[in-house]
Design a protein around this motif. Sequence first.
Motif, PDB file in Angstrom:
ATOM      1  N   TYR A  40      -2.509  14.541  -7.656  1.00  0.00           N
ATOM      2  CA  TYR A  40      -1.326  14.976  -8.391  1.00  0.00           C
ATOM      3  C   TYR A  40      -0.200  15.370  -7.443  1.00  0.00           C
ATOM      4  O   TYR A  40      -0.425  16.109  -6.483  1.00  0.00           O
ATOM      5  N   PRO A  41       1.021  14.914  -7.723  1.00  0.00           N
ATOM      6  CA  PRO A  41       2.164  15.228  -6.853  1.00  0.00           C
ATOM      7  C   PRO A  41       2.749  16.619  -7.127  1.00  0.00           C
ATOM      8  O   PRO A  41       3.856  16.913  -6.711  1.00  0.00           O
ATOM      9  N   VAL A  42       1.992  17.448  -7.836  1.00  0.00           N
ATOM     10  CA  VAL A  42       2.402  18.827  -8.127  1.00  0.00           C
ATOM     11  C   VAL A  42       1.179  19.735  -7.950  1.00  0.00           C
ATOM     12  O   VAL A  42       0.042  19.262  -8.009  1.00  0.00           O
ATOM     13  N   PRO A  43       1.391  21.039  -7.752  1.00  0.00           N
ATOM     14  CA  PRO A  43       0.241  21.955  -7.688  1.00  0.00           C
ATOM     15  C   PRO A  43      -0.499  21.971  -9.025  1.00  0.00           C
ATOM     16  O   PRO A  43       0.105  21.793 -10.086  1.00  0.00           O
ATOM     17  N   ASP A 100       1.144   7.617   3.631  1.00  0.00           N
ATOM     18  CA  ASP A 100       1.747   6.289   3.569  1.00  0.00           C
ATOM     19  C   ASP A 100       2.595   6.025   2.328  1.00  0.00           C
ATOM     20  O   ASP A 100       3.423   5.125   2.331  1.00  0.00           O
ATOM     21  N   ARG A 101       2.413   6.786   1.240  1.00  0.00           N
ATOM     22  CA  ARG A 101       3.196   6.551   0.027  1.00  0.00           C
ATOM     23  C   ARG A 101       3.011   7.734  -0.924  1.00  0.00           C
ATOM     24  O   ARG A 101       2.044   8.482  -0.805  1.00  0.00           O
ATOM     25  N   PRO A 102       3.908   7.884  -1.890  1.00  0.00           N
ATOM     26  CA  PRO A 102       3.709   8.940  -2.897  1.00  0.00           C
ATOM     27  C   PRO A 102       2.464   8.651  -3.733  1.00  0.00           C
ATOM     28  O   PRO A 102       2.165   7.493  -4.029  1.00  0.00           O
ATOM     29  N   LEU A 103       1.741   9.694  -4.095  1.00  0.00           N
ATOM     30  CA  LEU A 103       0.530   9.542  -4.905  1.00  0.00           C
ATOM     31  C   LEU A 103       0.847   9.582  -6.389  1.00  0.00           C
ATOM     32  O   LEU A 103       1.809  10.223  -6.811  1.00  0.00           O
ATOM     33  N   ASN A 104       0.016   8.914  -7.168  1.00  0.00           N
ATOM     34  CA  ASN A 104       0.060   8.967  -8.622  1.00  0.00           C
ATOM     35  C   ASN A 104      -1.236   9.612  -9.092  1.00  0.00           C
ATOM     36  O   ASN A 104      -2.274   9.472  -8.444  1.00  0.00           O
ATOM     37  N   PRO A 105      -1.223  10.310 -10.244  1.00  0.00           N
ATOM     38  CA  PRO A 105      -2.431  10.999 -10.713  1.00  0.00           C
ATOM     39  C   PRO A 105      -3.679  10.136 -10.821  1.00  0.00           C
ATOM     40  O   PRO A 105      -4.788  10.632 -10.637  1.00  0.00           O
ATOM     41  N   ASP A 106      -3.542   8.851 -11.113  1.00  0.00           N
ATOM     42  CA  ASP A 106      -4.733   8.021 -11.272  1.00  0.00           C
ATOM     43  C   ASP A 106      -5.161   7.311  -9.984  1.00  0.00           C
ATOM     44  O   ASP A 106      -6.092   6.513  -9.991  1.00  0.00           O
ATOM     45  N   ASP A 107      -4.516   7.619  -8.850  1.00  0.00           N
ATOM     46  CA  ASP A 107      -4.944   7.063  -7.564  1.00  0.00           C
ATOM     47  C   ASP A 107      -6.299   7.655  -7.176  1.00  0.00           C
ATOM     48  O   ASP A 107      -6.568   8.826  -7.441  1.00  0.00           O
ATOM     49  N   GLU A 108      -7.130   6.845  -6.564  1.00  0.00           N
ATOM     50  CA  GLU A 108      -8.411   7.340  -6.052  1.00  0.00           C
ATOM     51  C   GLU A 108      -8.182   7.887  -4.642  1.00  0.00           C
ATOM     52  O   GLU A 108      -7.673   7.185  -3.771  1.00  0.00           O
TER      53      GLU A 108
END
Length: 153
Positions: free
Chosen positions: A60-63, A104-112
Amino acid sequence: MRPPLALHLTALFLLLSLPACGIDFVASEEGTELIDKVEVAGEFTAGSDLTVIMTVNHAYPVPVHIACYVENQSEVTEDEKDVAFHERATLVGQEFLDTAQSTDRPLNPDDEVEKKKYTYSFTPESAGSYFVACITPAAPDNGIGRSFTVRAR
């Protein structure tokens, strides 16, 4: 491929909103995009230590705040059934996760990402049908749970 988060949220909301009498809550084999798995380990007898093991995929890109609650559903009164699960159950552990970082890149919540395990111990004082759920308190329908039985000593 995992089912969409909305499907998990809808299913958990329905489970947590049902009356506890006569219903067996069982965790899905698949978790949410944040909480991958919840397990309970130990002897499953009253007075023995049990351990909740929560596996998290934090992209998640947030706390994020995650909390695990447990209750003996055999002892929930009719009045208590009207109270939200996370408000009536006992908190056994919680985590405050910082913003997930990627080089390397911004994360998305469904990224492993690399999964982390958190463990919390508790001691059930009496026999009964128990339910443990690990949720995000800001959105309590986002989480997973597991039923288990504790025997008398």
